[in-house]
Design an enzyme around this catalytic site. Structure first.
Site, PDB file in Angstrom:
ATOM      1  N   HIS A 271      50.202  18.378 -45.129  1.00 14.73           N
ATOM      2  CA  HIS A 271      51.255  17.843 -44.259  1.00 14.73           C
ATOM      3  C   HIS A 271      50.925  16.407 -43.922  1.00 14.73           C
ATOM      4  O   HIS A 271      49.765  16.047 -43.767  1.00 14.73           O
ATOM      5  CB  HIS A 271      51.345  18.659 -42.960  1.00 14.73           C
ATOM      6  CG  HIS A 271      52.632  18.436 -42.237  1.00 14.73           C
ATOM      7  ND1 HIS A 271      52.837  17.363 -41.407  1.00 14.73           N
ATOM      8  CD2 HIS A 271      53.789  19.138 -42.254  1.00 14.73           C
ATOM      9  CE1 HIS A 271      54.062  17.414 -40.922  1.00 14.73           C
ATOM     10  NE2 HIS A 271      54.664  18.475 -41.425  1.00 14.73           N
ATOM     11  N   ASP A 328      56.268  25.868 -44.641  1.00 19.18           N
ATOM     12  CA  ASP A 328      56.929  26.464 -45.806  1.00 19.18           C
ATOM     13  C   ASP A 328      56.120  27.548 -46.489  1.00 19.18           C
ATOM     14  O   ASP A 328      56.615  28.193 -47.421  1.00 19.18           O
ATOM     15  CB  ASP A 328      57.226  25.352 -46.830  1.00 19.18           C
ATOM     16  CG  ASP A 328      58.259  24.384 -46.287  1.00 19.18           C
ATOM     17  OD1 ASP A 328      58.043  23.167 -46.398  1.00 19.18           O
ATOM     18  OD2 ASP A 328      59.254  24.858 -45.711  1.00 19.18           O
TER      19      ASP A 328
HETATM   20  C1  SDX Z   1      57.774  19.874 -44.831  1.00 18.11           C
HETATM   21  O1  SDX Z   1      57.183  15.608 -42.403  1.00 18.11           O
HETATM   22  C2  SDX Z   1      57.477  16.749 -41.962  1.00 18.11           C
HETATM   23  O2  SDX Z   1      57.353  17.042 -40.788  1.00 18.11           O
HETATM   24  C3  SDX Z   1      57.968  17.741 -42.989  1.00 18.11           C
HETATM   25  C4  SDX Z   1      58.182  19.159 -42.468  1.00 18.11           C
HETATM   26  C5  SDX Z   1      59.350  19.207 -41.468  1.00 18.11           C
HETATM   27  O3  SDX Z   1      59.357  20.139 -40.643  1.00 18.11           O
HETATM   28  O4  SDX Z   1      60.299  18.376 -41.603  1.00 18.11           O
HETATM   29  O5  SDX Z   1      56.995  19.609 -41.818  1.00 18.11           O
HETATM   30  C6  SDX Z   1      58.544  20.136 -43.571  1.00 18.11           C
HETATM   31  O6  SDX Z   1      58.240  19.151 -45.680  1.00 18.11           O
HETATM   32  C7  SDX Z   1      56.389  20.467 -44.972  1.00 18.11           C
HETATM   33  C8  SDX Z   1      55.674  19.988 -46.282  1.00 18.11           C
HETATM   34  C9  SDX Z   1      56.218  20.837 -47.465  1.00 18.11           C
HETATM   35  N1  SDX Z   1      55.693  20.274 -48.729  1.00 18.11           N
HETATM   36  C10 SDX Z   1      54.787  20.963 -49.486  1.00 18.11           C
HETATM   37  O7  SDX Z   1      54.232  22.005 -49.102  1.00 18.11           O
HETATM   38  C11 SDX Z   1      54.500  20.311 -50.831  1.00 18.11           C
HETATM   39  C12 SDX Z   1      52.983  20.261 -51.060  1.00 18.11           C
HETATM   40  N2  SDX Z   1      52.445  19.298 -50.078  1.00 18.11           N
HETATM   41  C13 SDX Z   1      52.186  17.955 -50.527  1.00 18.11           C
HETATM   42  O8  SDX Z   1      53.058  17.461 -51.504  1.00 18.11           O
HETATM   43  C14 SDX Z   1      51.796  16.990 -49.410  1.00 18.11           C
HETATM   44  O9  SDX Z   1      50.826  17.611 -48.683  1.00 18.11           O
HETATM   45  C15 SDX Z   1      52.853  16.456 -48.469  1.00 18.11           C
HETATM   46  C16 SDX Z   1      54.017  15.894 -49.194  1.00 18.11           C
HETATM   47  C17 SDX Z   1      53.302  17.535 -47.542  1.00 18.11           C
HETATM   48  C18 SDX Z   1      52.193  15.362 -47.635  1.00 18.11           C
HETATM   49  O10 SDX Z   1      51.881  14.344 -48.510  1.00 18.11           O
HETATM   50  P1  SDX Z   1      51.120  13.011 -48.016  1.00 18.11           P
HETATM   51  O11 SDX Z   1      50.964  13.000 -46.541  1.00 18.11           O
HETATM   52  O12 SDX Z   1      51.823  11.851 -48.660  1.00 18.11           O
HETATM   53  O13 SDX Z   1      49.710  13.209 -48.567  1.00 18.11           O
HETATM   54  P2  SDX Z   1      49.203  12.687 -49.972  1.00 18.11           P
HETATM   55  O14 SDX Z   1      50.209  13.031 -51.034  1.00 18.11           O
HETATM   56  O15 SDX Z   1      48.808  11.257 -49.812  1.00 18.11           O
HETATM   57  O16 SDX Z   1      47.899  13.602 -50.206  1.00 18.11           O
HETATM   58  C19 SDX Z   1      46.647  13.236 -49.667  1.00 18.11           C
HETATM   59  C20 SDX Z   1      45.655  13.846 -50.640  1.00 18.11           C
HETATM   60  C21 SDX Z   1      45.927  13.455 -52.104  1.00 18.11           C
HETATM   61  O17 SDX Z   1      44.707  13.600 -52.797  1.00 18.11           O
HETATM   62  P3  SDX Z   1      43.772  12.228 -53.012  1.00 18.11           P
HETATM   63  O18 SDX Z   1      44.682  11.216 -53.740  1.00 18.11           O
HETATM   64  O19 SDX Z   1      43.367  11.780 -51.629  1.00 18.11           O
HETATM   65  O20 SDX Z   1      42.621  12.703 -53.877  1.00 18.11           O
HETATM   66  O21 SDX Z   1      45.768  15.290 -50.612  1.00 18.11           O
HETATM   67  C22 SDX Z   1      46.214  15.733 -51.895  1.00 18.11           C
HETATM   68  C23 SDX Z   1      46.827  14.556 -52.607  1.00 18.11           C
HETATM   69  O22 SDX Z   1      46.735  14.734 -54.015  1.00 18.11           O
HETATM   70  N3  SDX Z   1      47.204  16.788 -51.609  1.00 18.11           N
HETATM   71  C24 SDX Z   1      47.299  17.939 -52.268  1.00 18.11           C
HETATM   72  C25 SDX Z   1      48.323  18.660 -51.616  1.00 18.11           C
HETATM   73  N4  SDX Z   1      48.818  17.924 -50.613  1.00 18.11           N
HETATM   74  C26 SDX Z   1      48.125  16.764 -50.608  1.00 18.11           C
HETATM   75  N5  SDX Z   1      46.621  18.429 -53.331  1.00 18.11           N
HETATM   76  C27 SDX Z   1      46.988  19.658 -53.756  1.00 18.11           C
HETATM   77  N6  SDX Z   1      47.962  20.425 -53.170  1.00 18.11           N
HETATM   78  C28 SDX Z   1      48.645  19.937 -52.114  1.00 18.11           C
HETATM   79  N7  SDX Z   1      49.608  20.668 -51.542  1.00 18.11           N
END
Ligand code: SDX
Length: 392
Positions: A271, A328
């Site tokens: 998140h 989710d």
């Molecule tokens: C919702 O914003 C909100 O409040 C949204 C929400 C709402 O109520 O409106 O809460 C609802 O959208 C919840 C999120 C649902 N999405 C998912 O579950 C999809 C999987 N999650 C990721 O795509 C991610 O965690 C996000 C999109 C939720 C957050 O992305 P960020 O904050 O941009 O984080 P990032 O992509 O920069 O990740 C940081 C690190 C990265 O690795 P490094 O480059 O540091 O090595 O964490 C890794 C990412 O690759 N990472 C994951 C991951 N989420 C982040 N790696 C594997 N699996 C994951 N799910």
């Protein structure tokens, strides 16, 4: 930065507005709507009460709630010509694409809801969409199921009415299942608002051009559809099904999620703000056990989800990045137990988020926020002359 403009990809460190609607603390895992903790709202309130509080600022008195409810009931019929638009979609169309189109199309049948400037005009547009959106949600689902497009009953409460429209079967008298009603109330409340998330920011910036409420909401539905955002609840179930089909091989999917060369992410994890447990996920996980138990539904997917959670919480990659289950991760398991098709899960998220989008749009308009128009740092070509095509 170029000394004047600072670029902040994904606005990770940018505040877009001041808001009095929702407070969340990502480190402590705190979420409050208008100061009320969601743990209390999820347990004690119903969805319409929470919608009222989000939009107008406080939990309503009995009289305020009754007025709101009756004003919504007066607006809960959709122009029948909307069915012609719905008919044009193939059954294979994703419900989120259908819903964003129908929501935008509502403007064509409710022109008075376009240029809303006074609080009274806003209130009328708000009660219209609160009344009509559940109809669009139900019709979107039933169209794909080949079921007649029906109405609920104004004698029912807001959520019971939605249930009747969604689940009523021809030739049967619909009985509201209290277990499903309570679970749906809780899920819709937990999805109702989340400060400046992607889809809410989209509604705000679209609405800042003073396009009408329905069109602004339609942009939010599109943004929510993305698998990184609300679309994750559908992606979680598809991921869990794939793991089940792979004999429950969670390790394979954990490895894929950590492999940077693989675009696969562990859906329902991580998140932008919560660097601890998403408080909503805690409540939904508990509700999943209760609802499946009360409905007498055995779903091996729930055990796979719990196993995946345990593995991730003990895995350095996830722990280092503070990746925990989000809203989710478990919600789809409950929706499925209710008989909601997987491609309708994000529509259910939109149904819950509707009052939050409305509240944020109203706050932005009442505060007369300026049109959203960020700047950039130009990194393209310097000035150069036109070259005729024969010389290129
Ligand atoms: C919702 O914003 C909100 O409040 C949204 C929400 C709402 O109520 O409106 O809460 C609802 O959208 C919840 C999120 C649902 N999405 C998912 O579950 C999809 C999987 N999650 C990721 O795509 C991610 O965690 C996000 C999109 C939720 C957050 O992305 P960020 O904050 O941009 O984080 P990032 O992509 O920069 O990740 C940081 C690190 C990265 O690795 P490094 O480059 O540091 O090595 O964490 C890794 C990412 O690759 N990472 C994951 C991951 N989420 C982040 N790696 C594997 N699996 C994951 N799910």
């Amino acid at each position: 930065t170029n000394g004047v403009i600072t670029i902040d990809p994904g606005f990770k460190n940018t505040g877009s507005c001041e808001s009095a609607i929702t407070f969340l603390d990502g480190e402590k895992g705190i979420l409050r709507y208008r100061g009320y903790p969601i743990e209390q709202l999820a347990e004690k309130a119903d969805f319409l009460e929470v919608a009222y509080a989000l939009i107008f600022g406080n939990l309503p008195t009995t009289e305020q709630l009754e007025t709101f409810r009756s004003d919504i009931k007066k607006q809960s019929v959709v122009d029948d010509d909307i069915k012609k638009i719905l008919d044009a979609f193939p059954k294979s169309a994703h419900p989120m694409g259908v819903l964003s189109s129908l929501t935008s199309a509502l403007t064509a049948f409710n022109s008075s809801s376009v240029n809303v400037d006074s609080e009274e005009e806003m209130y009328r547009a708000i009660t219209k969409i609160m009344g009509k959106f559940p109809v669009l949600v139900a019709w979107t689902m039933r169209k794909k199921q080949g079921l007649p497009l029906n109405y609920g009953s104004n004698s029912l409460g807001y959520v019971e009415n939605i249930m009747k429209m969604m689940f009523e079967q021809p030739n049967e008298t619909y009985e509201v299942n209290p277990v499903i009603k309570d679970a749906l109330d809780k899920l819709l409340i937990l999805h109702a608002d989340h400060e400046q998330n992607c889809s809410t920011s989209t509604v705000r910036i679209a609405g800042s051009s003073h396009v009408g409420l329905f069109s602004s909401l339609s942009t939010g539905i599109s943004a929510l559809w993305g698998p990184l955002h609300g679309g994750a609840n559908q992606a979680v179930l598809e991921m869990l099904e794939a793991i089940k089909a792979d004999g429950g091989d969670t390790k394979k999917y954990m490895a894929k999620a950590k492999d940077k060369s693989d675009p696969f992410r562990l859906m329902g994890f991580g998140h932008r703000v919560y660097k601890n447990f998403d408080p909503r996920a805690k409540i939904i996980k508990k509700a999943a056990d209760e609802v499946l138990n009360d409905l007498g539904v055995e779903d091996p997917i729930l055990e796979i989800a719990k196993g995946l959670e345990q593995e991730a919480l003990n895995d350095k990659y996830f722990v280092d990045r503070k990746l925990y289950p989000n809203v989710d991760f478990y919600s789809g398991i409950i929706y499925r137990a209710m008989g909601i098709p997987v491609d309708m899960f994000t529509v259910m998220f939109a149904l819950g988020r509707l009052p939050g989008w409305i509240a944020q749009w109203r706050e932005m308009r009442l505060k007369k926020e300026p049109i959203g128009r960020p700047r950039q740092i130009y990194i393209g070509e310097n000035e150069r002359d036109f070259v005729s095509i024969d010389k290129r």
